[in-house]
Enzyme design. Structure first.
Site, PDB file in Angstrom:
ATOM      1  N   HIS A 235       0.013  -4.139 -16.269  1.00 42.33           N
ATOM      2  CA  HIS A 235       1.422  -3.871 -16.552  1.00 42.33           C
ATOM      3  C   HIS A 235       2.224  -3.985 -15.258  1.00 42.33           C
ATOM      4  O   HIS A 235       2.504  -2.985 -14.594  1.00 42.33           O
ATOM      5  CB  HIS A 235       1.544  -2.471 -17.150  1.00 42.33           C
ATOM      6  CG  HIS A 235       2.744  -2.277 -17.998  1.00 42.33           C
ATOM      7  ND1 HIS A 235       3.524  -1.149 -17.945  1.00 42.33           N
ATOM      8  CD2 HIS A 235       3.317  -3.079 -18.944  1.00 42.33           C
ATOM      9  CE1 HIS A 235       4.508  -1.240 -18.814  1.00 42.33           C
ATOM     10  NE2 HIS A 235       4.409  -2.400 -19.429  1.00 42.33           N
TER      11      HIS A 235
ATOM     12  N   ARG B 237      -0.614  -1.945  17.908  1.00 43.53           N
ATOM     13  CA  ARG B 237      -1.737  -1.501  17.084  1.00 43.53           C
ATOM     14  C   ARG B 237      -1.426  -0.173  16.390  1.00 43.53           C
ATOM     15  O   ARG B 237      -2.324   0.499  15.889  1.00 43.53           O
ATOM     16  CB  ARG B 237      -2.998  -1.390  17.946  1.00 43.53           C
ATOM     17  CG  ARG B 237      -3.448  -2.739  18.523  1.00 43.53           C
ATOM     18  CD  ARG B 237      -4.779  -2.618  19.246  1.00 43.53           C
ATOM     19  NE  ARG B 237      -4.657  -1.906  20.509  1.00 43.53           N
ATOM     20  CZ  ARG B 237      -4.455  -2.493  21.699  1.00 43.53           C
ATOM     21  NH1 ARG B 237      -4.343  -3.816  21.777  1.00 43.53           N
ATOM     22  NH2 ARG B 237      -4.374  -1.769  22.806  1.00 43.53           N
TER      23      ARG B 237
ATOM     24  N   CYS C 207      -4.347   9.218  -2.894  1.00 40.62           N
ATOM     25  CA  CYS C 207      -5.570   8.415  -3.004  1.00 40.62           C
ATOM     26  C   CYS C 207      -5.495   7.235  -2.044  1.00 40.62           C
ATOM     27  O   CYS C 207      -6.419   6.995  -1.277  1.00 40.62           O
ATOM     28  CB  CYS C 207      -5.770   7.934  -4.436  1.00 40.62           C
ATOM     29  SG  CYS C 207      -6.099   9.271  -5.598  1.00 40.62           S
TER      30      CYS C 207
ATOM     31  N   ARG D 161      -8.879   6.523   0.056  1.00 42.89           N
ATOM     32  CA  ARG D 161      -9.970   7.500   0.215  1.00 42.89           C
ATOM     33  C   ARG D 161     -10.708   7.737  -1.098  1.00 42.89           C
ATOM     34  O   ARG D 161     -11.886   8.099  -1.113  1.00 42.89           O
ATOM     35  CB  ARG D 161      -9.437   8.804   0.785  1.00 42.89           C
ATOM     36  CG  ARG D 161      -8.308   9.455  -0.032  1.00 42.89           C
ATOM     37  CD  ARG D 161      -8.716  10.740  -0.669  1.00 42.89           C
ATOM     38  NE  ARG D 161      -7.701  11.214  -1.598  1.00 42.89           N
ATOM     39  CZ  ARG D 161      -7.984  11.957  -2.658  1.00 42.89           C
ATOM     40  NH1 ARG D 161      -9.225  12.291  -2.948  1.00 42.89           N
ATOM     41  NH2 ARG D 161      -7.013  12.366  -3.458  1.00 42.89           N
ATOM     42  N   SER D 162     -10.019   7.524  -2.233  1.00 44.16           N
ATOM     43  CA  SER D 162     -10.625   7.710  -3.549  1.00 44.16           C
ATOM     44  C   SER D 162     -10.073   6.647  -4.474  1.00 44.16           C
ATOM     45  O   SER D 162      -8.858   6.445  -4.525  1.00 44.16           O
ATOM     46  CB  SER D 162     -10.295   9.109  -4.090  1.00 44.16           C
ATOM     47  OG  SER D 162     -10.778   9.267  -5.413  1.00 44.16           O
ATOM     48  N   CYS D 163     -10.957   5.967  -5.208  1.00 41.29           N
ATOM     49  CA  CYS D 163     -10.502   4.827  -6.005  1.00 41.29           C
ATOM     50  C   CYS D 163     -11.137   4.804  -7.390  1.00 41.29           C
ATOM     51  O   CYS D 163     -12.356   4.664  -7.522  1.00 41.29           O
ATOM     52  CB  CYS D 163     -10.807   3.525  -5.274  1.00 41.29           C
ATOM     53  SG  CYS D 163     -10.298   2.080  -6.219  1.00 41.29           S
ATOM     54  N   ASP D 164     -10.299   4.925  -8.409  1.00 41.76           N
ATOM     55  CA  ASP D 164     -10.667   4.713  -9.805  1.00 41.76           C
ATOM     56  C   ASP D 164     -10.637   3.201 -10.027  1.00 41.76           C
ATOM     57  O   ASP D 164      -9.581   2.602 -10.196  1.00 41.76           O
ATOM     58  CB  ASP D 164      -9.656   5.442 -10.693  1.00 41.76           C
ATOM     59  CG  ASP D 164      -9.822   5.164 -12.180  1.00 41.76           C
ATOM     60  OD1 ASP D 164     -10.611   4.269 -12.547  1.00 41.76           O
ATOM     61  OD2 ASP D 164      -9.129   5.823 -12.976  1.00 41.76           O
TER      62      ASP D 164
ATOM     63  N   HIS E  74     -15.295   4.343  -7.203  1.00 44.44           N
ATOM     64  CA  HIS E  74     -16.079   4.781  -8.348  1.00 44.44           C
ATOM     65  C   HIS E  74     -15.604   4.228  -9.691  1.00 44.44           C
ATOM     66  O   HIS E  74     -14.440   3.872  -9.856  1.00 44.44           O
ATOM     67  CB  HIS E  74     -16.093   6.317  -8.421  1.00 44.44           C
ATOM     68  CG  HIS E  74     -14.724   6.930  -8.315  1.00 44.44           C
ATOM     69  ND1 HIS E  74     -14.199   7.345  -7.115  1.00 44.44           N
ATOM     70  CD2 HIS E  74     -13.773   7.191  -9.249  1.00 44.44           C
ATOM     71  CE1 HIS E  74     -12.992   7.847  -7.305  1.00 44.44           C
ATOM     72  NE2 HIS E  74     -12.704   7.759  -8.601  1.00 44.44           N
TER      73      HIS E  74
ATOM     74  N   TYR F 132     -15.545   5.724 -13.540  1.00 42.65           N
ATOM     75  CA  TYR F 132     -15.748   6.941 -14.322  1.00 42.65           C
ATOM     76  C   TYR F 132     -16.752   6.691 -15.439  1.00 42.65           C
ATOM     77  O   TYR F 132     -16.840   5.584 -15.983  1.00 42.65           O
ATOM     78  CB  TYR F 132     -14.421   7.435 -14.894  1.00 42.65           C
ATOM     79  CG  TYR F 132     -13.607   8.213 -13.895  1.00 42.65           C
ATOM     80  CD1 TYR F 132     -13.941   9.527 -13.568  1.00 42.65           C
ATOM     81  CD2 TYR F 132     -12.508   7.641 -13.262  1.00 42.65           C
ATOM     82  CE1 TYR F 132     -13.202  10.247 -12.639  1.00 42.65           C
ATOM     83  CE2 TYR F 132     -11.760   8.353 -12.336  1.00 42.65           C
ATOM     84  CZ  TYR F 132     -12.121   9.653 -12.030  1.00 42.65           C
ATOM     85  OH  TYR F 132     -11.399  10.367 -11.107  1.00 42.65           O
TER      86      TYR F 132
END
Length: 264
Positions: free
Chosen positions: A51, A126, A146, A166-169, A207, A209
């Site tokens: 989407h 940098r 995230c 740091r966190s991935c669906d 990850h 689910y």
């Protein structure tokens, strides 16, 4: 987007089963990277329909510095509904940190304005970094960031961007994240009169689910199609002056949408 399918296969083959904050359960790997040459097409997943309208509106909402979902609701975007309070507020999430990071003196830093000015004046720096991970305000946020921080890099007249997530669906969130930051890179490149380089995505806890496994199998059964083209139709005076109608996605021929539940 074979890279995206390869990541799914890697998680299924090499991942470990873990518990998580939502109580859903995941299959997870730690540390993964993908690179997309933005001159060779817009990296929007084709093995299911994404989407793009929601992606654009969410990015414009971030850039406004907004943290209330009223704008999103007005534009029929529901991706943040589950985390908002009764007034539609999310606390000092992405938009607040990007546009008004609070300082000890009581002032605020507009990281987006700052990084664009730095790209123009110090392209070899940098320190071309924007961070949403404000440790002092995490407990005030409806959801900790995230996609935590991103860095720009200029070489040979081309602008590249690397995101650390740091966190991935991977099934639901990652296609949005890749497209959103690819588009942001295009906008910043236009504002800085630079050509397009790469978008580099780096994941921490990456990850699938446990309740997305059937959907993942269906997606892996599909063949990727050619990438679409994203065109920015005008160059506004500022990164903050883009409107929804400034973006045109063409030649997008995805497989059908695949529905999956969101872990909250």
């Amino acid at each position: 987007m074979q890279q995206y399918l390869d990541l799914m296969k890697h998680i299924l083959a090499e991942g470990v089963d873990k518990s998580d904050r939502t109580g859903t359960g995941t299959r997870s790997v730690f540390g993964y990277q993908m690179r997309f040459d933005l001159s060779k097409g817009f990296p929007l997943v084709t093995t299911k329909k994404c989407h793009m309208r929601s992606i654009i509106h969410e990015l414009l909402w971030f850039l406004k510095g907004d943290t209330n979902i009223a704008y999103l609701r007005d534009n029929k975007v529901s991706i943040w509904d589950e985390w908002a309070d009764e007034n539609g507020d999310l606390g000092p999430v992405y938009g607040a940190q990007w546009r008004s990071w609070p300082t000890q003196s009581g002032e605020a830093i507009d990281q987006i304005s700052q990084v664009i000015a730095q790209i123009k004046s110090q392209p070899d720096s940098r320190r071309l970094i924007v961070s949403a991970w404000n440790v002092g305000e995490l407990d005030k946020m409806a959801l900790a960031p995230c996609h935590a921080f991103f860095q720009f890099y200029v070489a040979d007249g081309k602008l590249s961007c690397q995101l650390y997530q740091r966190s991935c669906d991977v099934f639901l969130g990652l296609p949005f994240n890749i497209a959103s930051y690819a588009l942001l890179t295009m906008m910043v490149a236009q504002q800085c009169d630079l050509a397009l380089g790469d978008f580099v995505w780096t994941g921490g806890d990456t990850h699938l689910y446990s309740n997305h496994m059937e959907q993942t199998a269906l997606q892996l059964s599909r063949e990727p199609r050619p990438l679409p083209t994203m065109t920015i139709l005008r160059k506004p005076a500022s990164i903050f002056d883009y409107q929804f109608d400034d973006f045109a996605l063409s030649n997008y021929d995805p497989h059908p949408h695949i529905k999956a539940p969101v872990a909250v």
